[in-house]
Design an enzyme around this catalytic site. Structure first.
Site, PDB file in Angstrom:
ATOM      1  N   GLU A 135       0.815  -1.218   0.000  1.00 46.43           N
ATOM      2  CA  GLU A 135       0.000   0.000   0.000  1.00 46.43           C
ATOM      3  C   GLU A 135       0.850   1.271   0.000  1.00 46.43           C
ATOM      4  O   GLU A 135       0.369   2.346   0.365  1.00 46.43           O
ATOM      5  CB  GLU A 135      -0.937   0.006   1.213  1.00 46.43           C
ATOM      6  CG  GLU A 135      -1.867  -1.183   1.310  1.00 46.43           C
ATOM      7  CD  GLU A 135      -2.906  -1.254   0.196  1.00 46.43           C
ATOM      8  OE1 GLU A 135      -2.790  -0.503  -0.798  1.00 46.43           O
ATOM      9  OE2 GLU A 135      -3.830  -2.073   0.315  1.00 46.43           O
ATOM     10  N   HIS A 187      -2.681   2.443   8.610  1.00 51.76           N
ATOM     11  CA  HIS A 187      -3.746   1.675   7.961  1.00 51.76           C
ATOM     12  C   HIS A 187      -3.901   0.336   8.668  1.00 51.76           C
ATOM     13  O   HIS A 187      -2.906  -0.319   9.000  1.00 51.76           O
ATOM     14  CB  HIS A 187      -3.393   1.437   6.490  1.00 51.76           C
ATOM     15  CG  HIS A 187      -4.256   0.417   5.811  1.00 51.76           C
ATOM     16  ND1 HIS A 187      -5.632   0.509   5.780  1.00 51.76           N
ATOM     17  CD2 HIS A 187      -3.942  -0.724   5.143  1.00 51.76           C
ATOM     18  CE1 HIS A 187      -6.122  -0.524   5.112  1.00 51.76           C
ATOM     19  NE2 HIS A 187      -5.119  -1.292   4.725  1.00 51.76           N
ATOM     20  N   HIS A 235      -6.956  -3.160   9.448  1.00 58.58           N
ATOM     21  CA  HIS A 235      -8.207  -3.835   9.111  1.00 58.58           C
ATOM     22  C   HIS A 235      -8.977  -4.134  10.397  1.00 58.58           C
ATOM     23  O   HIS A 235      -9.372  -5.270  10.642  1.00 58.58           O
ATOM     24  CB  HIS A 235      -7.929  -5.136   8.358  1.00 58.58           C
ATOM     25  CG  HIS A 235      -7.192  -4.958   7.070  1.00 58.58           C
ATOM     26  ND1 HIS A 235      -6.681  -6.020   6.357  1.00 58.58           N
ATOM     27  CD2 HIS A 235      -6.873  -3.847   6.366  1.00 58.58           C
ATOM     28  CE1 HIS A 235      -6.078  -5.571   5.263  1.00 58.58           C
ATOM     29  NE2 HIS A 235      -6.183  -4.252   5.254  1.00 58.58           N
ATOM     30  N   TYR A 240     -21.076  12.592  19.105  1.00 63.64           N
ATOM     31  CA  TYR A 240     -20.269  13.792  18.883  1.00 63.64           C
ATOM     32  C   TYR A 240     -18.796  13.490  18.630  1.00 63.64           C
ATOM     33  O   TYR A 240     -18.092  14.266  17.965  1.00 63.64           O
ATOM     34  CB  TYR A 240     -20.421  14.767  20.054  1.00 63.64           C
ATOM     35  CG  TYR A 240     -19.596  14.432  21.280  1.00 63.64           C
ATOM     36  CD1 TYR A 240     -18.319  14.963  21.448  1.00 63.64           C
ATOM     37  CD2 TYR A 240     -20.090  13.588  22.272  1.00 63.64           C
ATOM     38  CE1 TYR A 240     -17.555  14.658  22.566  1.00 63.64           C
ATOM     39  CE2 TYR A 240     -19.341  13.282  23.384  1.00 63.64           C
ATOM     40  CZ  TYR A 240     -18.073  13.813  23.531  1.00 63.64           C
ATOM     41  OH  TYR A 240     -17.318  13.507  24.635  1.00 63.64           O
ATOM     42  N   HIS A 295     -12.460  -2.994   2.761  1.00 64.41           N
ATOM     43  CA  HIS A 295     -11.016  -3.092   2.991  1.00 64.41           C
ATOM     44  C   HIS A 295     -10.636  -2.835   4.450  1.00 64.41           C
ATOM     45  O   HIS A 295     -10.181  -3.737   5.131  1.00 64.41           O
ATOM     46  CB  HIS A 295     -10.302  -2.102   2.056  1.00 64.41           C
ATOM     47  CG  HIS A 295      -8.820  -2.242   2.020  1.00 64.41           C
ATOM     48  ND1 HIS A 295      -8.076  -1.999   0.883  1.00 64.41           N
ATOM     49  CD2 HIS A 295      -7.920  -2.573   2.977  1.00 64.41           C
ATOM     50  CE1 HIS A 295      -6.793  -2.197   1.142  1.00 64.41           C
ATOM     51  NE2 HIS A 295      -6.674  -2.542   2.416  1.00 64.41           N
ATOM     52  N   TYR A 350      -5.723  23.441  21.274  1.00 61.92           N
ATOM     53  CA  TYR A 350      -4.784  24.546  21.471  1.00 61.92           C
ATOM     54  C   TYR A 350      -4.633  24.909  22.945  1.00 61.92           C
ATOM     55  O   TYR A 350      -4.059  25.940  23.283  1.00 61.92           O
ATOM     56  CB  TYR A 350      -5.243  25.782  20.686  1.00 61.92           C
ATOM     57  CG  TYR A 350      -5.019  25.662  19.205  1.00 61.92           C
ATOM     58  CD1 TYR A 350      -3.737  25.748  18.665  1.00 61.92           C
ATOM     59  CD2 TYR A 350      -6.082  25.441  18.337  1.00 61.92           C
ATOM     60  CE1 TYR A 350      -3.529  25.623  17.298  1.00 61.92           C
ATOM     61  CE2 TYR A 350      -5.881  25.311  16.970  1.00 61.92           C
ATOM     62  CZ  TYR A 350      -4.600  25.409  16.461  1.00 61.92           C
ATOM     63  OH  TYR A 350      -4.397  25.281  15.105  1.00 61.92           O
TER      64      TYR A 350
END
Length: 229
Positions: free
Chosen positions: A75, A94, A96, A115, A157, A212
């Site tokens: 990938e 990434h 699964h 939320y 995927h 912040y």
């Protein structure tokens, strides 16, 4: 980036990969991880289980696709393309994970049923269209789904989570999996109510303020906790 920095980054990547497995969001040789370097990226190798991976196995890759060392993850294209297109982030993760992938096989976008959907940077966590793994088509689909977002699902995927640091990307991937599990379970009772966009905009502003180090109550509607003088 000095050689010492790269060595430390390799070690941190291996540790993060193992945390992916320990947290339950990854298994076997599935999933991959990359981090921006000065001139390119470091990326996990192809077909090597994380419990056997060593720092020296991490692959150095340039943005033109050339690499040194082991063969990079299949990938690598979407890792390279995301890092090249998104100067605001430095890590691509990434995996699964089970519940995120459950939604992805049904091509379901995660709506603002809760939320915390806002942690991915918007009112939804999109699901990218399906494309064959390892292809430019998949990279293009991922980039589209990640527009103005820090995470997405990949149709049939898995999921992608982005971050400025390895720690933040791992945290987000786990959060996406948690939200996915909640959504799957909520769907067993029917379609859950969705928070309206104006409320999600308030949520996103609260999250931005907190990131912040500001008090979360932007409007001064509620008392705000403050340190003693």
């Amino acid at each position: 980036m000095t050689e010492t920095d790269v060595t430390a980054l390799r070690e941190e990547m291996v540790a993060t990969c193992r945390k992916m497995n320990e947290s339950g969001i990854n298994q076997g040789t599935a999933g991959n991880l990359s981090v921006r370097t000065g001139s390119g990226l470091l990326i996990t190798p192809s077909s090597l289980a994380y419990d056997r991976m060593e720092p020296a196995d991490i692959v150095e890759m340039d943005f033109d696709g050339s690499y040194s060392g082991r063969r990079p993850s299949s990938e690598w294209r979407f890792h390279r393309d995301i890092l090249r297109a998104r100067p605001d982030i430095d890590v691509v993760l990434h995996c699964h994970s089970v519940y995120a992938t459950t939604l992805a096989v049904h091509h379901k976008t995660i709506p603002s049923f809760h939320y915390m959907t806002g942690v991915a940077g918007g009112t939804t966590i999109r699901c990218a269209r399906y494309a064959t793994f390892g292809t430019q088509a998949l990279s293009d689909a991922a980039l589209e789904a990640l527009q103005d977002r820090l995470a997405c699902l990949l149709g049939q995927h898995g999921q992608i989570a982005l971050g400025k640091t390895l720690e933040s990307a791992l945290w987000l991937a786990i959060e996406v999996e948690t939200l996915s599990r909640l959504y799957v379970q909520a769907l067993t009772l029917g379609e859950p109510p969705i928070l309206p966009d104006d409320e999600m905009e308030r949520v996103l502003e609260q999250m931005r303020r907190m990131s912040y180090g500001l008090a979360p109550d932007a409007d001064g509607v509620n008392d705000v906790a403050r340190p003693k003088a």
